[in-house]
Design a protein around this motif. Structure first.
Motif, PDB file in Angstrom:
ATOM      1  N   VAL A  30      11.857  40.497  68.397  1.00  0.00           N
ATOM      2  CA  VAL A  30      11.499  40.909  67.040  1.00  0.00           C
ATOM      3  C   VAL A  30      11.989  39.828  66.083  1.00  0.00           C
ATOM      4  CG1 VAL A  30      11.868  42.629  65.224  1.00  0.00           C
ATOM      5  CG2 VAL A  30      11.641  43.364  67.607  1.00  0.00           C
ATOM      6  N   GLN A  31      11.136  39.452  65.128  1.00  0.00           N
ATOM      7  CA  GLN A  31      11.521  38.453  64.125  1.00  0.00           C
ATOM      8  C   GLN A  31      11.429  39.052  62.731  1.00  0.00           C
ATOM      9  OE1 GLN A  31      10.228  34.339  64.034  1.00  0.00           O
ATOM     10  NE2 GLN A  31       9.187  34.684  65.986  1.00  0.00           N
ATOM     11  N   VAL A  32      12.431  38.750  61.913  1.00  0.00           N
ATOM     12  CA  VAL A  32      12.426  39.105  60.507  1.00  0.00           C
ATOM     13  C   VAL A  32      12.630  37.795  59.749  1.00  0.00           C
ATOM     14  CG1 VAL A  32      13.557  40.410  58.676  1.00  0.00           C
ATOM     15  CG2 VAL A  32      13.382  41.392  60.972  1.00  0.00           C
ATOM     16  N   VAL A  33      11.649  37.439  58.917  1.00  0.00           N
ATOM     17  CA  VAL A  33      11.684  36.166  58.202  1.00  0.00           C
ATOM     18  C   VAL A  33      11.706  36.455  56.699  1.00  0.00           C
ATOM     19  CG1 VAL A  33      10.558  33.940  57.873  1.00  0.00           C
ATOM     20  CG2 VAL A  33      10.298  35.150  60.058  1.00  0.00           C
ATOM     21  N   VAL A  34      12.764  36.020  56.039  1.00  0.00           N
ATOM     22  CA  VAL A  34      12.925  36.266  54.600  1.00  0.00           C
ATOM     23  C   VAL A  34      12.513  35.011  53.843  1.00  0.00           C
ATOM     24  CG1 VAL A  34      14.540  36.914  52.780  1.00  0.00           C
ATOM     25  CG2 VAL A  34      14.819  37.852  55.080  1.00  0.00           C
ATOM     26  N   GLY A  35      11.612  35.179  52.867  1.00  0.00           N
ATOM     27  CA  GLY A  35      11.185  34.066  52.019  1.00  0.00           C
ATOM     28  C   GLY A  35      12.313  33.662  51.076  1.00  0.00           C
ATOM     29  N   MET A  36      12.820  32.440  51.262  1.00  0.00           N
ATOM     30  CA  MET A  36      13.963  31.978  50.479  1.00  0.00           C
ATOM     31  C   MET A  36      13.615  30.721  49.677  1.00  0.00           C
ATOM     32  SD  MET A  36      16.705  33.955  51.155  1.00  0.00           S
ATOM     33  CE  MET A  36      18.233  33.064  51.226  1.00  0.00           C
ATOM     34  N   GLY A  37      12.382  30.658  49.173  1.00  0.00           N
ATOM     35  CA  GLY A  37      12.049  29.604  48.229  1.00  0.00           C
ATOM     36  C   GLY A  37      12.756  29.895  46.911  1.00  0.00           C
ATOM     37  N   THR A  38      12.627  29.002  45.949  1.00  0.00           N
ATOM     38  CA  THR A  38      13.319  29.216  44.675  1.00  0.00           C
ATOM     39  C   THR A  38      12.872  30.502  44.001  1.00  0.00           C
ATOM     40  OG1 THR A  38      11.719  27.772  43.576  1.00  0.00           O
ATOM     41  CG2 THR A  38      13.814  26.787  44.248  1.00  0.00           C
ATOM     42  N   CYS A  39      11.591  30.837  44.149  1.00  0.00           N
ATOM     43  CA  CYS A  39      11.096  32.078  43.544  1.00  0.00           C
ATOM     44  C   CYS A  39      11.724  33.288  44.213  1.00  0.00           C
ATOM     45  CB  CYS A  39       9.578  32.146  43.614  1.00  0.00           C
ATOM     46  SG  CYS A  39       8.906  31.890  45.267  1.00  0.00           S
ATOM     47  N   ALA A  45      16.376  37.333  46.914  1.00  0.00           N
ATOM     48  CA  ALA A  45      16.211  37.205  48.361  1.00  0.00           C
ATOM     49  C   ALA A  45      17.534  37.028  49.104  1.00  0.00           C
ATOM     50  CB  ALA A  45      15.273  36.051  48.691  1.00  0.00           C
ATOM     51  N   LYS A  46      18.537  36.444  48.447  1.00  0.00           N
ATOM     52  CA  LYS A  46      19.839  36.305  49.121  1.00  0.00           C
ATOM     53  C   LYS A  46      20.439  37.674  49.413  1.00  0.00           C
ATOM     54  CE  LYS A  46      21.282  31.742  47.558  1.00  0.00           C
ATOM     55  NZ  LYS A  46      22.305  30.978  46.835  1.00  0.00           N
ATOM     56  N   ASP A  47      20.337  38.585  48.469  1.00  0.00           N
ATOM     57  CA  ASP A  47      20.829  39.954  48.685  1.00  0.00           C
ATOM     58  C   ASP A  47      20.017  40.651  49.776  1.00  0.00           C
ATOM     59  OD1 ASP A  47      22.754  39.634  46.692  1.00  0.00           O
ATOM     60  OD2 ASP A  47      21.482  40.523  45.143  1.00  0.00           O
ATOM     61  N   THR A  48      18.709  40.433  49.767  1.00  0.00           N
ATOM     62  CA  THR A  48      17.833  41.021  50.771  1.00  0.00           C
ATOM     63  C   THR A  48      18.189  40.505  52.156  1.00  0.00           C
ATOM     64  OG1 THR A  48      16.026  41.282  49.183  1.00  0.00           O
ATOM     65  CG2 THR A  48      15.421  41.261  51.513  1.00  0.00           C
ATOM     66  N   VAL A  66      16.831  37.072  62.841  1.00  0.00           N
ATOM     67  CA  VAL A  66      16.717  37.025  61.387  1.00  0.00           C
ATOM     68  C   VAL A  66      16.801  35.575  60.970  1.00  0.00           C
ATOM     69  CG1 VAL A  66      17.687  37.797  59.194  1.00  0.00           C
ATOM     70  CG2 VAL A  66      17.868  39.260  61.205  1.00  0.00           C
ATOM     71  N   ARG A  67      15.804  35.127  60.225  1.00  0.00           N
ATOM     72  CA  ARG A  67      15.815  33.744  59.757  1.00  0.00           C
ATOM     73  C   ARG A  67      15.194  33.666  58.380  1.00  0.00           C
ATOM     74  NH1 ARG A  67      11.028  30.812  60.901  1.00  0.00           N
ATOM     75  NH2 ARG A  67       9.488  32.066  61.972  1.00  0.00           N
ATOM     76  N   GLN A  68      15.242  32.495  57.815  1.00  0.00           N
ATOM     77  CA  GLN A  68      14.673  32.303  56.480  1.00  0.00           C
ATOM     78  C   GLN A  68      13.606  31.226  56.514  1.00  0.00           C
ATOM     79  OE1 GLN A  68      18.406  31.307  54.568  1.00  0.00           O
ATOM     80  NE2 GLN A  68      17.808  29.181  54.397  1.00  0.00           N
ATOM     81  N   THR A  69      12.757  31.257  55.506  1.00  0.00           N
ATOM     82  CA  THR A  69      11.724  30.243  55.357  1.00  0.00           C
ATOM     83  C   THR A  69      11.606  29.922  53.882  1.00  0.00           C
ATOM     84  OG1 THR A  69       9.447  29.657  55.993  1.00  0.00           O
ATOM     85  CG2 THR A  69       9.801  31.883  55.118  1.00  0.00           C
ATOM     86  N   GLY A  70      10.769  28.970  53.559  1.00  0.00           N
ATOM     87  CA  GLY A  70      10.533  28.631  52.157  1.00  0.00           C
ATOM     88  C   GLY A  70       9.578  29.632  51.528  1.00  0.00           C
ATOM     89  N   THR A  80      10.084  38.523  49.544  1.00  0.00           N
ATOM     90  CA  THR A  80       9.141  38.847  50.598  1.00  0.00           C
ATOM     91  C   THR A  80       9.806  38.731  51.954  1.00  0.00           C
ATOM     92  OG1 THR A  80       8.332  36.567  50.551  1.00  0.00           O
ATOM     93  CG2 THR A  80       7.051  38.204  49.337  1.00  0.00           C
ATOM     94  N   VAL A  81       9.376  39.597  52.879  1.00  0.00           N
ATOM     95  CA  VAL A  81       9.929  39.626  54.226  1.00  0.00           C
ATOM     96  C   VAL A  81       8.787  39.806  55.211  1.00  0.00           C
ATOM     97  CG1 VAL A  81      11.423  40.886  55.829  1.00  0.00           C
ATOM     98  CG2 VAL A  81      12.126  40.610  53.446  1.00  0.00           C
ATOM     99  N   GLU A  82       8.697  38.900  56.173  1.00  0.00           N
ATOM    100  CA  GLU A  82       7.714  39.031  57.247  1.00  0.00           C
ATOM    101  C   GLU A  82       8.397  39.673  58.448  1.00  0.00           C
ATOM    102  OE1 GLU A  82       4.466  36.450  59.829  1.00  0.00           O
ATOM    103  OE2 GLU A  82       6.024  35.389  58.729  1.00  0.00           O
ATOM    104  N   VAL A  83       7.724  40.633  59.063  1.00  0.00           N
ATOM    105  CA  VAL A  83       8.270  41.325  60.229  1.00  0.00           C
ATOM    106  C   VAL A  83       7.265  41.192  61.370  1.00  0.00           C
ATOM    107  CG1 VAL A  83       9.130  43.508  61.146  1.00  0.00           C
ATOM    108  CG2 VAL A  83       9.471  42.958  58.726  1.00  0.00           C
ATOM    109  N   VAL A  84       7.760  40.690  62.515  1.00  0.00           N
ATOM    110  CA  VAL A  84       6.927  40.530  63.701  1.00  0.00           C
ATOM    111  C   VAL A  84       7.554  41.353  64.825  1.00  0.00           C
ATOM    112  CG1 VAL A  84       5.923  38.893  65.334  1.00  0.00           C
ATOM    113  CG2 VAL A  84       6.339  38.188  62.958  1.00  0.00           C
TER     114      VAL A  84
END
Length: 129
Positions: A30-39, A45-48, A66-70, A80-84
């Motif tokens: 299972v992957q959880v990807v949190v969008g950690m661009g400046t927006c 997103a840091k709290d999320t 659990v990882r982050q992306t731009g 935003t959070v992507e869940v796979v």
């Protein structure tokens, strides 16, 4: 500042090792990807990200990466959070605060149900087999 004891150093090491293990991709389906661009960061997103890591650790889930992306390009819906999850379409959730993060873990990852009112993007039905 108080002195660190050997026991407090061991406890700190164990906490950090558990935190790092969540980012290790071995044996994770299972992957959880949190969008950690400046927006995303500006929207919380840091709290999320921190909440997701804490909730997964609290639930004892060892199969979740659990990882982050731009930036995901959905700035209007940050954080935003992507869940796979295997057997389910990849989903991007928007406006994910701590409460929604808990629902994602409980309902989507554990319960295999989608949170319809927070979905920003998912594959079109005609391309899902």
């Amino acid at each position: 500042m108080s002195k660190l004891t050997l026991d407090s150093l061991r406890k700190l090491r164990e906490e950090k090792q558990r935190s790092l293990a969540l980012r290790d991709s071995e044996n994770k389906d299972v992957q959880v990807v949190v969008g950690m661009g400046t927006c995303g960061i500006a929207a919380g997103a840091k709290d999320t990200f921190g909440a997701i890591v804490d909730i997964i650790a609290e639930k004892g889930l060892t199969n979740v990466l659990v990882r982050q992306t731009g930036c995901m390009g959905l700035c209007h819906s940050e954080p935003t959070v992507e869940v796979v999850v295997p057997g389910m379409p990849a989903i991007i959730y928007g406006k994910v605060d701590v409460d929604v993060a808990r629902r994602i873990v409980d309902e989507h990852i554990i319960g295999h149900k989608l949170l319809d009112n927070h979905i920003c993007d998912r594959p079109a039905v005609d391309i899902i087999h």
